[in-house]
Design a protein around this motif. Structure first.
Motif, PDB file in Angstrom:
ATOM      1  N   TYR A  37      46.375  35.062   8.427  1.00 22.44           N
ATOM      2  CA  TYR A  37      45.911  33.727   8.050  1.00 22.44           C
ATOM      3  C   TYR A  37      46.433  32.638   8.983  1.00 22.44           C
ATOM      4  N   ALA A  38      47.700  32.692   9.326  1.00 22.68           N
ATOM      5  CA  ALA A  38      48.290  31.621  10.138  1.00 22.68           C
ATOM      6  C   ALA A  38      47.660  31.566  11.525  1.00 22.68           C
ATOM      7  N   ALA A  39      47.498  32.728  12.161  1.00 20.69           N
ATOM      8  CA  ALA A  39      46.902  32.757  13.495  1.00 20.69           C
ATOM      9  C   ALA A  39      45.431  32.357  13.441  1.00 20.69           C
ATOM     10  N   PHE A  40      44.733  32.787  12.394  1.00 22.54           N
ATOM     11  CA  PHE A  40      43.328  32.402  12.235  1.00 22.54           C
ATOM     12  C   PHE A  40      43.212  30.888  12.119  1.00 22.54           C
ATOM     13  N   ALA A  41      44.056  30.282  11.284  1.00 19.73           N
ATOM     14  CA  ALA A  41      44.005  28.838  11.078  1.00 19.73           C
ATOM     15  C   ALA A  41      44.299  28.078  12.369  1.00 19.73           C
ATOM     16  N   GLN A  42      45.242  28.574  13.145  1.00 20.33           N
ATOM     17  CA  GLN A  42      45.581  27.916  14.407  1.00 20.33           C
ATOM     18  C   GLN A  42      44.444  28.054  15.421  1.00 20.33           C
TER      19      GLN A  42
END
Length: 313
Positions: A37-42
């Motif tokens: 999720y974090a990498a996708f959001a970034q």
């Protein structure tokens, strides 16, 4: 109380909801994006530049929210600029990618287009924030939503039926059909209409589909109002197909609509923001790119943008 129906009323919407919920829970769906999720959001968010370039431009602000600058005016579709798509601040679908901009950071808004009353498309706090930013904005909504909007303080509200038309300065604004449904509570199903919108100037034709399942009847939009120069088409929240098919197009159907309406360019919306169905956040783009390749479409034919990104028109 009047209840609205679809162009294809024989298509059943909502049947099997509890079966879907049981299967979803048992399967642990939706799965996280492959990169987390974090990498996708970034990866899929940028800070928007609202002063970028002169002339007509489109920004995608996540989910179904598109900011359009045409004819010297700013138009926003289904504004959702808060954390949850829910009547509650503590529960309900939560934004997985941070909102690119607050309402106070947007340019002054002239026109708001609302497609229907589901919480991921009609957000009370976003409407109030936009009204504070632009007190004289004009809002267009399908029939049945006018009183709700006026109670929130909007002074300029126009309710339209399908194929209704209204003029705003140099714009022609047309309410067009969609294959969907509406409700805000357990007791008001289909008591307000759902729709898409076509906004026309002498030089430009914009189509915003809202939420829609696929039906051949949508081709009538182009036959009546001309082929869009830009179409904002949904590509997410489509699985399981046995449940979602009648209310949400999938990526191949979005490409089919692009071709049938003879769109010059499309913009992929309604993906990568909220987890509303069983498809992972990153899956719609993968399937869209496959469908584009199979139909000879390139990245300039069907735009896949980051939230906050913009393109000149």
């Amino acid at each position: 109380m009047k209840r609205y129906e679809n162009l294809d009323p024989h298509l059943t919407i909502g049947s099997g909801f509890f079966r879907w919920q049981r299967e979803r829970l048992a399967g642990g769906l939706p799965k996280p994006p492959k990169e987390g999720y974090a990498a996708f959001a970034q990866r899929w968010r940028v800070t928007p530049e609202f002063t970028a370039g002169p002339g007509p431009r489109a920004w995608w602000l996540g989910h179904a929210t598109v900011l359009l600058r045409i004819a010297g005016l700013h138009i926003i579709t289904d504004p959702h600029l808060t954390l949850r798509a829910s009547p509650f601040s503590f529960a309900g679908p939560k934004r997985r990618v941070a909102v690119p901009a607050k309402a106070s950071e947007l340019p002054p808004i002239d026109v708001v287009l609302i497609s229907h009353n589901h919480y991921d498309h009609l957000d009370r706090l976003s409407i109030l924030a936009l009204l504070q930013r632009s007190p004289e904005l004009t809002c267009y909504a399908p029939m049945g939503l006018g009183d709700w909007l006026r109670r929130r303080g909007l002074k300029h509200v126009h309710e339209l039926e399908w194929w209704g038309k209204h003029g705003f300065k140099d714009l022609e604004i047309h309410c067009v059909p969609a294959q969907h449904w509406s409700n805000r509570t357990m007791f008001d199903r289909n008591q307000s209409l759902w729709c898409g919108w076509v906004v026309k100037t002498k030089e430009f034709n914009f189509y915003f589909s809202g939420d829609t399942g696929y039906t051949e009847r949508l081709a009538e939009i182009a036959s009546r109002l001309g082929s869009p120069d830009l179409a904002a088409l949904p590509i997410g929240a489509y699985t399981p197909r046995w449940f979602m098919r009648t209310q949400h197009v999938d990526p191949p159907e979005a490409v089919l609509l692009h071709r049938q309406l003879k769109v010059r360019r499309s913009l992929a919306i309604h993906w990568g923001t909220f987890e509303l169905a069983d498809d992972s956040l990153d899956e719609p783009v993968e399937l869209l790119q496959q469908a584009m390749a199979e139909n000879g479409l390139g990245p300039e034919d069907f735009w896949i943008m980051r939230q906050g990104e913009s393109r000149p028109l």
